[in-house]
Design a protein around this motif. Sequence first.
Motif, PDB file in Angstrom:
ATOM      1  N   GLU A 190      -3.034 -18.995  -8.076  1.00  0.00           N
ATOM      2  CA  GLU A 190      -4.462 -19.149  -7.782  1.00  0.00           C
ATOM      3  C   GLU A 190      -5.031 -17.870  -7.165  1.00  0.00           C
ATOM      4  N   GLU A 191      -4.262 -17.232  -6.292  1.00  0.00           N
ATOM      5  CA  GLU A 191      -4.714 -15.990  -5.664  1.00  0.00           C
ATOM      6  C   GLU A 191      -4.779 -14.851  -6.688  1.00  0.00           C
ATOM      7  N   ILE A 192      -3.810 -14.826  -7.608  1.00  0.00           N
ATOM      8  CA  ILE A 192      -3.817 -13.812  -8.668  1.00  0.00           C
ATOM      9  C   ILE A 192      -5.058 -13.984  -9.546  1.00  0.00           C
ATOM     10  N   GLU A 193      -5.327 -15.217  -9.928  1.00  0.00           N
ATOM     11  CA  GLU A 193      -6.487 -15.496 -10.769  1.00  0.00           C
ATOM     12  C   GLU A 193      -7.784 -15.147 -10.033  1.00  0.00           C
ATOM     13  N   PRO A 224       0.793  -1.235   0.000  1.00  0.00           N
ATOM     14  CA  PRO A 224       0.000   0.000   0.000  1.00  0.00           C
ATOM     15  C   PRO A 224       0.824   1.285   0.000  1.00  0.00           C
ATOM     16  N   ASN A 225       2.064   1.227   0.456  1.00  0.00           N
ATOM     17  CA  ASN A 225       2.880   2.445   0.558  1.00  0.00           C
ATOM     18  C   ASN A 225       3.786   2.664  -0.654  1.00  0.00           C
ATOM     19  N   LEU A 226       3.559   1.941  -1.709  1.00  0.00           N
ATOM     20  CA  LEU A 226       4.388   2.076  -2.912  1.00  0.00           C
ATOM     21  C   LEU A 226       4.178   3.453  -3.536  1.00  0.00           C
ATOM     22  N   SER A 227       5.269   4.154  -3.860  1.00  0.00           N
ATOM     23  CA  SER A 227       5.158   5.506  -4.430  1.00  0.00           C
ATOM     24  C   SER A 227       4.653   5.461  -5.860  1.00  0.00           C
ATOM     25  N   PHE A 228       4.163   6.603  -6.328  1.00  0.00           N
ATOM     26  CA  PHE A 228       3.635   6.687  -7.690  1.00  0.00           C
ATOM     27  C   PHE A 228       4.698   6.304  -8.709  1.00  0.00           C
ATOM     28  N   LYS A 229       5.896   6.830  -8.537  1.00  0.00           N
ATOM     29  CA  LYS A 229       6.979   6.579  -9.493  1.00  0.00           C
ATOM     30  C   LYS A 229       7.318   5.100  -9.585  1.00  0.00           C
ATOM     31  N   ASP A 230       7.128   4.380  -8.485  1.00  0.00           N
ATOM     32  CA  ASP A 230       7.489   2.958  -8.433  1.00  0.00           C
ATOM     33  C   ASP A 230       6.348   2.039  -8.854  1.00  0.00           C
ATOM     34  N   GLN A 231       5.300   2.601  -9.450  1.00  0.00           N
ATOM     35  CA  GLN A 231       4.175   1.788  -9.918  1.00  0.00           C
ATOM     36  C   GLN A 231       4.100   1.710 -11.442  1.00  0.00           C
ATOM     37  N   GLN A 232       5.105   2.263 -12.140  1.00  0.00           N
ATOM     38  CA  GLN A 232       5.054   2.330 -13.606  1.00  0.00           C
ATOM     39  C   GLN A 232       5.589   1.038 -14.214  1.00  0.00           C
ATOM     40  N   VAL A 233       4.706   0.278 -14.860  1.00  0.00           N
ATOM     41  CA  VAL A 233       5.109  -1.020 -15.417  1.00  0.00           C
ATOM     42  C   VAL A 233       5.335  -0.980 -16.927  1.00  0.00           C
ATOM     43  N   GLY A 234       4.888   0.104 -17.583  1.00  0.00           N
ATOM     44  CA  GLY A 234       5.108   0.212 -19.020  1.00  0.00           C
ATOM     45  C   GLY A 234       4.214  -0.715 -19.828  1.00  0.00           C
ATOM     46  N   ARG A 235       4.598  -0.913 -21.072  1.00  0.00           N
ATOM     47  CA  ARG A 235       3.774  -1.706 -21.999  1.00  0.00           C
ATOM     48  C   ARG A 235       4.227  -3.166 -22.016  1.00  0.00           C
ATOM     49  N   ILE A 236       3.789  -3.908 -21.020  1.00  0.00           N
ATOM     50  CA  ILE A 236       4.183  -5.315 -20.916  1.00  0.00           C
ATOM     51  C   ILE A 236       3.045  -6.260 -21.287  1.00  0.00           C
ATOM     52  N   ALA A 237       1.840  -5.717 -21.487  1.00  0.00           N
ATOM     53  CA  ALA A 237       0.681  -6.579 -21.750  1.00  0.00           C
ATOM     54  C   ALA A 237       0.848  -7.359 -23.049  1.00  0.00           C
ATOM     55  N   ALA A 238       1.408  -6.712 -24.085  1.00  0.00           N
ATOM     56  CA  ALA A 238       1.547  -7.368 -25.384  1.00  0.00           C
ATOM     57  C   ALA A 238       2.482  -8.581 -25.314  1.00  0.00           C
ATOM     58  N   LYS A 239       3.387  -8.567 -24.345  1.00  0.00           N
ATOM     59  CA  LYS A 239       4.339  -9.676 -24.207  1.00  0.00           C
ATOM     60  C   LYS A 239       3.813 -10.772 -23.289  1.00  0.00           C
ATOM     61  N   SER A 240       2.670 -10.525 -22.651  1.00  0.00           N
ATOM     62  CA  SER A 240       2.152 -11.455 -21.643  1.00  0.00           C
ATOM     63  C   SER A 240       1.174 -12.446 -22.266  1.00  0.00           C
ATOM     64  N   THR A 241       1.228 -13.694 -21.806  1.00  0.00           N
ATOM     65  CA  THR A 241       0.331 -14.730 -22.331  1.00  0.00           C
ATOM     66  C   THR A 241      -1.035 -14.697 -21.659  1.00  0.00           C
ATOM     67  N   GLY A 242      -1.140 -14.045 -20.518  1.00  0.00           N
ATOM     68  CA  GLY A 242      -2.399 -13.942 -19.795  1.00  0.00           C
ATOM     69  C   GLY A 242      -2.208 -13.051 -18.578  1.00  0.00           C
ATOM     70  N   PHE A 243      -3.259 -12.910 -17.780  1.00  0.00           N
ATOM     71  CA  PHE A 243      -3.183 -12.002 -16.642  1.00  0.00           C
ATOM     72  C   PHE A 243      -2.156 -12.450 -15.603  1.00  0.00           C
ATOM     73  N   ILE A 244      -2.077 -13.736 -15.351  1.00  0.00           N
ATOM     74  CA  ILE A 244      -1.116 -14.232 -14.366  1.00  0.00           C
ATOM     75  C   ILE A 244       0.312 -13.908 -14.806  1.00  0.00           C
TER      76      ILE A 244
END
Length: 382
Positions: A308-311, A269-289
């Motif tokens: 299982e918890e992520i899903e 919960p205390n993660l800063s805004f700057k440290d939440q930027q993941v960029g464009r990784i969705a196109a490389k991902s096979t699914g949500f997990i």
Amino acid sequence: EVELMSSLVNNLCHENEADFLIDLGSGKAYLSQVMAFLHNKSVLAIDSQEINTQGADLRQKNLSKKWSALETRAEERRQGKSPKSRKQRLKAAAAQNEPNITNDQEKGMNDNEKEMLPATTSLSENLKLSTKFISDDTDLGEVIQEHYPEFSHKLGMMGLHTCGNLAPSSIKIFYATGSAKFLCNVGCCYHGLEEEFYRNPYLEQDQVSDVSPGFPMCTYLREKKFWLGRNARILASQPLGRLADNKNLPSHSLMWRAVLQVILLRVIPNLSFKDQQVGRIAAKSTGFIDYVHRAFRKLNLDLTLSDEEIEKYFTEYEPKFQRKLNCFYQLRSLFAPVVEAIILLDRLQFLACQPDTKFCTVVRLFDSSVSPRCYALIATKL
């Protein structure tokens, strides 16, 4: 874009008796090359990236070699004639005993011999390239003198898709340069604007930005300490015309990122805004997990959740919010032109309030469904 803007800039050159152009944020110098080769104007193209300058230089050399032939073929077409092939031209030149260097002959030459070849056109001298970062404090006269020591003409300033702060910097430099008689600028990348009355969330708590603000520019908004914020500026860059024409809903990555944000808020919960930027990784991902695993690796965080918890997170939120998120995305997109209009009108108001402004306006230069950043700011000075 280049065709339309080059025609407009050429008309501005004639109207303001300017035969020299500065292209700020020139990129690969497509616009500069058209102005130099097609409209026979002297141009200094300036870009902050050396790789762009190198690419522009290579393209310029290729154009210089082939420009005369392209002009001849274009003139023959205008006259209703069928352009001769290269082989026919070589035969005709040989019959008239004219010296010609074929491509095959040139390929057999070394670099020194190629440099000794006569230029097919002197128009290549019309364009000079420079790598330099442009800011509010840039002395344009100094840059011009470096490349054109004998310059003493009226000049025009142009910029096609000047990113972020470069557009407002171009406007300020325009008024600081006495010989500049007109400005034609199409801005873009509003998310890159530095705001005077809004703190950049990427800055550390005790860090002060060393970038001059590019918004607001006009006195009216500055007196009100008006700010837009990062989300609004990102929204201003959304291509509403293209979204309307294509009738596309947002991709699954939007839902993935929203659920990821829930996970981050729950787990760290205390993660800063700057440290939440993941960029464009969705196109490389096979699914949500896989997306969540990639995100945590990119953020250099330990993932304590099982697959299982992520899903379970996704199956809990996706049915409830997918449709709502799509509706919100579409409703939000409707405000994109409003935010862009505020930015453009702020710049126009700044232009209008300058004592030596002769004329200023905003024109829609391009088709917004093809070129979302379609508005050009035009100004002339007394």
